[in-house]
Motif scaffolding. Structure first.
Motif, PDB file in Angstrom:
ATOM      1  N   LYS A 333       0.843  -1.197   0.000  1.00 60.76           N
ATOM      2  CA  LYS A 333       0.000   0.000   0.000  1.00 60.76           C
ATOM      3  C   LYS A 333       0.877   1.245   0.000  1.00 60.76           C
ATOM      4  O   LYS A 333       1.861   1.331   0.723  1.00 60.76           O
ATOM      5  CB  LYS A 333      -0.922   0.012   1.219  1.00 60.76           C
ATOM      6  N   ALA A 334       0.496   2.207  -0.794  1.00 61.71           N
ATOM      7  CA  ALA A 334       1.315   3.406  -0.974  1.00 61.71           C
ATOM      8  C   ALA A 334       1.199   4.359   0.207  1.00 61.71           C
ATOM      9  O   ALA A 334       0.139   4.480   0.829  1.00 61.71           O
ATOM     10  CB  ALA A 334       0.895   4.128  -2.246  1.00 61.71           C
ATOM     11  N   GLU A 335       2.310   5.041   0.503  1.00 63.71           N
ATOM     12  CA  GLU A 335       2.266   6.198   1.401  1.00 63.71           C
ATOM     13  C   GLU A 335       1.497   7.297   0.681  1.00 63.71           C
ATOM     14  O   GLU A 335       1.772   7.600  -0.487  1.00 63.71           O
ATOM     15  CB  GLU A 335       3.679   6.672   1.721  1.00 63.71           C
ATOM     16  N   ASN A 336       0.550   7.942   1.369  1.00 60.92           N
ATOM     17  CA  ASN A 336      -0.372   8.825   0.653  1.00 60.92           C
ATOM     18  C   ASN A 336      -0.532  10.191   1.296  1.00 60.92           C
ATOM     19  O   ASN A 336      -1.598  10.781   1.271  1.00 60.92           O
ATOM     20  CB  ASN A 336      -1.742   8.146   0.512  1.00 60.92           C
ATOM     21  N   ASP A 337       0.542  10.710   1.881  1.00 62.63           N
ATOM     22  CA  ASP A 337       0.514  12.093   2.348  1.00 62.63           C
ATOM     23  C   ASP A 337       0.854  12.984   1.159  1.00 62.63           C
ATOM     24  O   ASP A 337       1.986  12.981   0.664  1.00 62.63           O
ATOM     25  CB  ASP A 337       1.519  12.299   3.481  1.00 62.63           C
ATOM     26  N   VAL A 338      -0.132  13.748   0.671  1.00 61.98           N
ATOM     27  CA  VAL A 338       0.016  14.443  -0.606  1.00 61.98           C
ATOM     28  C   VAL A 338       1.128  15.492  -0.565  1.00 61.98           C
ATOM     29  O   VAL A 338       2.047  15.482  -1.399  1.00 61.98           O
ATOM     30  CB  VAL A 338      -1.314  15.093  -1.026  1.00 61.98           C
TER      31      VAL A 338
END
Length: 418
Positions: A333-338
């Motif tokens: 699962k991707a890190e998703n802090d924009v």
């Protein structure tokens, strides 16, 4: 009715379809360029004169961003001029239809607004002898392509006009850069092509705009607006795919059903990660959706016989994640802090830790179109448009390089203000 004289370029628009014209065999015309350059008047008048001269008892499409703007900017200017030339017209607003009679001929013109992707459904099933698309760069691609597909009457032609947008805009790439291949006449207008503008008025417009908006609105150039997220990125940072050997492989995915799905293949060589290939599918443009299984098949083709360290996937794509797991892919699962992801991606692009290869056309297109939302608010944010390859690139950088660098989440992004 008194008419101002037409400029040479306006006369070309008015006569390109007539016998004896060097352009009479062209199947389409595009007029783009500066604001107040006289292209809308010349094209609208030419379109109606062509339709009434060459056809009788046919239907035509007249399209704008909205029906209200079309009536204001085109019909209210053109129809009185037709009347001055001896034509008669009657509008039935409940049907968005204008019926024109001219020199013994009668044709119907149907008015459409291309506001968003759903507008394409409004124009399906109609057969046209021609279509005029006013401010076509403001309309969704699905609507424009549906309007073009309706023109199946022998002798039908396509008419487009617009002010410029960014250099990655689909219409610029598909029609203006490909005008010759499409047998399309392309005419670029400046304010000098509008004889009704006085020199003081032209100078006022030149004083009114600066920077990129001067280039767009006064010079009529297709340049990106202010607010690009990766504003430092240019052609000098793009590289061809290097020859092997390769040390490691990843695929990063931004998953969508209605929205586009983007996948990037990343290879490590000499301490640099190269985005060497990509898969990009836009269901709105293709007018069909793909299943999770079809996307997994596409991922398999992208991977080929390479050994993948992991497939990094949008964490919200639960069904697609499960499909990949069942097929035996190593999924992360991707890190998703924009904002932190954008900061780290910028650092990696500038330092050369990641390189976008020239084979990744959709990623390079979005690099030009990915912009900050400059409306006031409490925190920075990007527009949720043209961001699918940008998201999959950010997932890769944040998940792989962010973990390698350490301390990723704690660092802040410099704020941008409108």
């Amino acid at each position: 009715m008194t008419y101002a004289g037409f400029s040479p370029k306006q006369k070309t628009v008015l006569t390109w379809w007539m016998p004896g014209s060097a352009y009479r065999d062209r199947e389409a015309i595009v007029c783009d360029g500066a604001v107040r350059s006289g292209k809308t008047l010349a094209m609208g008048l030419s379109f109606f004169l062509w339709a009434m001269t060459c056809f009788d008892g046919k239907r035509f499409g007249v399209c704008g961003k909205t029906i209200a703007s079309l009536r204001r900017n085109v019909l209210s200017e053109i129809l009185p001029r037709l009347e001055g030339l001896g034509g008669k017209w009657k509008e039935k607003r409940s049907e968005n239809r204008v019926t024109v009679t001219f020199r013994g001929r009668r044709n119907d013109f149907y008015i459409f607004g291309g506001r968003d992707e759903s507008s394409a459904a409004l124009i399906q099933g109609v057969t046209f002898a021609g279509v005029l698309l006013d401010e076509v760069a403001l309309m969704p691609r699905s609507f424009v392509e549906q309007a073009c597909a309706r023109c199946s009457v022998p002798g039908s032609r396509l008419w487009f006009n617009c002010n410029p947008a960014g250099p990655g805009h689909w219409f610029y790439r598909s029609w203006i850069l490909e005008a010759e291949r499409r047998n399309c006449l392309h005419l670029h207008f400046t304010m000098a092509d509008n004889p009704s503008l006085t020199e003081p008025i032209r100078q006022r417009y030149q004083r009114l705009y600066t920077g990129v908006f001067y280039r767009r609105f006064v010079l009529g150039q297709w340049v990106q607006a202010e607010g690009r997220v990766y504003d430092f990125f240019g052609p000098d940072l793009v590289r061809p795919v290097p020859e092997g050997p390769w040390e490691q492989w990843y695929i990063s995915c931004d998953y969508g059903t209605v929205n586009p799905t983007s996948m990037g293949l990343w290879g490590l060589q000499g301490g640099v990660w190269y985005r060497v290939e990509e898969f990009y599918f836009n269901s709105r443009v293709q007018q069909r959706q793909m299943t999770d299984g079809e996307y997994a098949d596409a991922l398999g083709r992208l991977a080929g016989d390479r050994h993948l360290t992991a497939v990094i996937v949008d964490p919200s794509a639960a069904s697609f994640l499960e499909t990949l797991r069942r097929r035996g892919y190593p999924v992360r699962k991707a890190e998703n802090d924009v904002l932190s992801g954008i900061r780290l991606t910028s650092d990696c692009l500038k330092s050369g830790k990641i390189v976008i290869c020239d084979s990744c056309a959709d990623c390079l297109r979005e690099m030009d179109e990915y912009v900050w939302d400059l409306r006031t608010g409490e925190k920075d944010r990007v527009k949720k448009e043209n961001d699918h390859a940008m998201d999959d690139m950010r997932y890769f950088v944040a998940t792989v390089l962010g973990r390698q660098s350490g301390g990723f989440a704690a660092r802040a992004v410099a704020r941008r203000k409108a």
